[in-house]
Scaffold this motif. Structure first.
Motif, mmCIF file in Angstrom:
data_model
loop_
_atom_site.group_PDB
_atom_site.id
_atom_site.type_symbol
_atom_site.label_atom_id
_atom_site.label_comp_id
_atom_site.label_asym_id
_atom_site.label_seq_id
_atom_site.Cartn_x
_atom_site.Cartn_y
_atom_site.Cartn_z
ATOM 1 N N GLN A 201 62.522 48.632 18.856
ATOM 2 C CA GLN A 201 62.054 47.148 18.847
ATOM 3 C C GLN A 201 61.472 46.458 19.699
ATOM 4 O OE1 GLN A 201 59.823 47.856 15.693
ATOM 5 N NE2 GLN A 201 61.256 49.505 16.298
ATOM 6 N N SER A 202 60.334 46.312 19.776
ATOM 7 C CA SER A 202 60.407 45.771 21.439
ATOM 8 C C SER A 202 59.700 44.137 21.190
ATOM 9 C CB SER A 202 58.346 46.169 22.032
ATOM 10 O OG SER A 202 57.830 46.026 20.516
ATOM 11 N N PRO A 203 60.220 43.139 21.919
ATOM 12 C CA PRO A 203 59.518 41.779 21.265
ATOM 13 C C PRO A 203 57.988 41.583 20.383
ATOM 14 C CG PRO A 203 60.720 41.851 23.712
ATOM 15 C CD PRO A 203 60.118 43.398 22.972
ATOM 16 N N ARG A 204 57.479 42.492 21.137
ATOM 17 C CA ARG A 204 56.404 42.160 20.254
ATOM 18 C C ARG A 204 56.291 42.681 19.016
ATOM 19 N NH1 ARG A 204 52.048 44.860 22.871
ATOM 20 N NH2 ARG A 204 50.394 44.346 20.570
ATOM 21 N N GLN A 205 57.002 44.088 18.617
ATOM 22 C CA GLN A 205 57.170 44.678 17.214
ATOM 23 C C GLN A 205 58.386 43.945 16.239
ATOM 24 O OE1 GLN A 205 58.218 48.374 19.022
ATOM 25 N NE2 GLN A 205 57.267 49.350 17.222
ATOM 26 N N MET A 206 58.967 42.783 16.762
ATOM 27 C CA MET A 206 59.908 42.136 16.485
ATOM 28 C C MET A 206 59.109 40.825 15.787
ATOM 29 S SD MET A 206 63.218 41.976 17.577
ATOM 30 C CE MET A 206 64.033 43.212 18.431
ATOM 31 N N ILE A 207 58.019 40.783 16.657
ATOM 32 C CA ILE A 207 57.395 39.423 15.798
ATOM 33 C C ILE A 207 56.592 40.512 14.492
ATOM 34 C CG2 ILE A 207 55.044 37.124 16.467
ATOM 35 C CD1 ILE A 207 57.143 37.441 18.883
ATOM 36 N N CYS A 208 55.935 41.253 14.919
ATOM 37 C CA CYS A 208 54.490 42.009 13.862
ATOM 38 C C CYS A 208 55.844 42.024 12.546
ATOM 39 C CB CYS A 208 54.515 42.983 14.734
ATOM 40 S SG CYS A 208 54.237 44.084 13.500
ATOM 41 N N LEU A 209 56.861 42.356 12.645
ATOM 42 C CA LEU A 209 57.755 42.923 11.635
ATOM 43 C C LEU A 209 58.119 41.767 10.661
ATOM 44 C CD1 LEU A 209 60.789 45.362 12.977
ATOM 45 C CD2 LEU A 209 58.290 45.467 11.919
ATOM 46 N N TRP A 210 58.365 40.268 11.307
ATOM 47 C CA TRP A 210 59.095 39.241 10.985
ATOM 48 C C TRP A 210 57.607 38.749 10.097
ATOM 49 C CZ3 TRP A 210 62.598 36.657 9.487
ATOM 50 C CH2 TRP A 210 62.642 35.328 9.137
ATOM 51 N N ASP A 211 56.273 39.266 10.233
ATOM 52 C CA ASP A 211 55.072 38.347 10.667
ATOM 53 C C ASP A 211 54.765 39.232 8.859
ATOM 54 O OD1 ASP A 211 54.983 36.584 12.453
ATOM 55 O OD2 ASP A 211 53.469 37.787 12.560
ATOM 56 N N LYS A 212 54.794 40.522 8.924
ATOM 57 C CA LYS A 212 55.188 41.556 7.569
ATOM 58 C C LYS A 212 55.839 40.731 6.508
ATOM 59 C CE LYS A 212 52.702 45.600 9.700
ATOM 60 N NZ LYS A 212 52.052 45.759 9.221
ATOM 61 N N LEU A 213 57.411 40.776 6.516
ATOM 62 C CA LEU A 213 58.464 40.245 6.141
ATOM 63 C C LEU A 213 58.085 38.498 5.119
ATOM 64 C CD1 LEU A 213 61.535 40.768 7.551
ATOM 65 C CD2 LEU A 213 60.835 41.860 6.145
ATOM 66 N N ALA A 214 56.974 37.941 6.168
ATOM 67 C CA ALA A 214 57.240 36.930 5.563
ATOM 68 C C ALA A 214 55.781 36.752 4.792
ATOM 69 C CB ALA A 214 56.268 35.448 6.609
ATOM 70 N N ARG A 215 55.154 37.892 5.042
ATOM 71 C CA ARG A 215 54.014 38.278 3.640
ATOM 72 C C ARG A 215 54.845 39.228 3.262
ATOM 73 N NH1 ARG A 215 50.678 40.298 7.343
ATOM 74 N NH2 ARG A 215 50.368 38.842 8.906
ATOM 75 N N GLY A 216 56.309 39.463 2.480
ATOM 76 C CA GLY A 216 56.695 40.338 1.717
ATOM 77 C C GLY A 216 57.084 41.575 1.722
ATOM 78 N N ARG A 217 56.089 41.730 2.928
ATOM 79 C CA ARG A 217 56.481 43.626 3.341
ATOM 80 C C ARG A 217 57.405 44.036 4.136
ATOM 81 N NH1 ARG A 217 50.644 42.364 3.462
ATOM 82 N NH2 ARG A 217 50.009 42.249 1.161
ATOM 83 N N ALA A 218 58.003 45.155 3.844
ATOM 84 C CA ALA A 218 59.051 45.516 4.777
ATOM 85 C C ALA A 218 58.634 46.956 5.668
ATOM 86 C CB ALA A 218 60.546 45.945 4.045
ATOM 87 N N GLN A 219 57.619 46.637 5.996
ATOM 88 C CA GLN A 219 56.793 47.699 6.928
ATOM 89 C C GLN A 219 56.772 47.596 8.485
ATOM 90 O OE1 GLN A 219 52.525 46.515 5.193
ATOM 91 N NE2 GLN A 219 53.090 48.054 3.995
ATOM 92 N N CYS A 220 56.531 48.582 9.047
ATOM 93 C CA CYS A 220 56.615 48.904 10.379
ATOM 94 C C CYS A 220 55.653 48.383 11.169
ATOM 95 C CB CYS A 220 57.418 50.475 10.206
ATOM 96 S SG CYS A 220 58.739 51.120 10.230
ATOM 97 N N CYS A 221 56.021 48.520 12.364
ATOM 98 C CA CYS A 221 54.923 47.707 12.923
ATOM 99 C C CYS A 221 54.507 49.340 14.225
ATOM 100 C CB CYS A 221 55.394 46.878 13.728
ATOM 101 S SG CYS A 221 54.697 45.363 12.892
#
Ligand SMILES: *[C@@H]1O[C@H](CO)[C@@H](O)[C@H](O)[C@H]1NC(C)=O
Ligand SMILES: *[C@@H]1O[C@H](CO)[C@@H](O)[C@H](O)[C@H]1NC(C)=O
Length: 224
Positions: A201-221
């Motif tokens: 995961q790139s740094p941008r993807q890590m932030i994106c994954l974290w944002d999705k988790l905050a919305r309750g979703r373990a989805q990929c970027c």
């Protein structure tokens, strides 16, 4: 990572970084370590063949510096759902040693190409059962065993740190039973829906994954 750690107060996270051939880089690293307080600088060159020494240093830190019950080793391009991994650990027996991750059985060394392993380095036909390096968990007794064997200079080292850990756990298991806990959700190749860990995961993807988790979703970027 800091946000995950703040959410679960029982967790400590550190980045284990070894030295760069360029002095300026090490100076910047030292400043960053002093500023954030979450970097452990190791006194050897950061080279692939020496990554196994980081694994030993991670065991030492986990046991000696923070008295951790469990230690998770990850790559720096691995995104970890810390709370989910903790829950998974909670589902295992607290009375038995634990080795958890995406386990490989009967894998064989590549003998050709860029990542070739020589017969000198690994004479055996197959590797022991081992958890893929991007993210695995061991219980503290296994880490203590690694430290003790290393202290006696009787720890066999192999350049692939994940295979090395598999070998050490196998040794440990010959006297104390270990729960081998396999789950494909410790993803080795990228990210899969409902992952526990996502790799590459790139740094941008890590932030994106974290944002999705905050919305309750373990989805990929999927972008880079
Ligand atoms: C860990 O503990 C040892 C022994 O107490 C100490 O010398 C070392 O500096 C500590 N390491 C880190 C990274 O805090
Ligand atoms: C661990 O040890 C037990 C008992 O000796 C053995 O039956 C089992 O096959 C071992 N597990 C692995 C993965 O080596």
């Amino acid at each position: 990572m800091q946000s995950s750690v703040i959410k679960s107060s029982n967790v400590v996270a550190r980045f284990f970084v070894a030295l760069n051939p360029r002095k300026e880089v090490n100076a910047v690293l030292k400043r960053e370590a002093a500023y954030f307080g979450d970097i452990v600088i190791l006194p050897f060159m950061d080279r692939y063949e020496l990554v196994v020494l980081k694994t030993i240093a991670i065991c030492e830190f986990g046991v000696q510096n923070v008295s951790a019950a469990y230690i998770m080793k990850c790559d720096d391009d691995t995104f970890v759902r810390v709370d989910t991994v903790l829950k998974e650990i909670d589902r295992t027996s607290p009375y038995k040693s634990l080795y958890m991750g995406n386990l490989n059985l009967l894998h064989r060394p590549l003998r050709n190409g860029k990542w070739a392993v020589t017969f000198e380095e690994w004479p055996e036909e197959v590797y022991p059962p081992y958890a893929n390096g991007p993210g695995y968990v061991i219980s503290t007794d296994i880490a203590k065993f690694v430290i003790a064997q290393n202290g006696k200079r009787s720890l066999r080292l192999f350049k692939m740190e994940d295979v090395s850990m598999g070998m050490w756990v196998e040794q440990f298991n010959s006297s104390t039973p270990v729960q081998y806990s396999h789950n494909w959700k410790f993803c080795q190749y990228g990210c899969l829906e409902n992952y526990y860990t996502a790799h590459y995961q790139s740094p941008r993807q890590m932030i994106c994954l974290w944002d999705k988790l905050a919305r309750g979703r373990a989805q990929c970027c999927s972008f880079r």
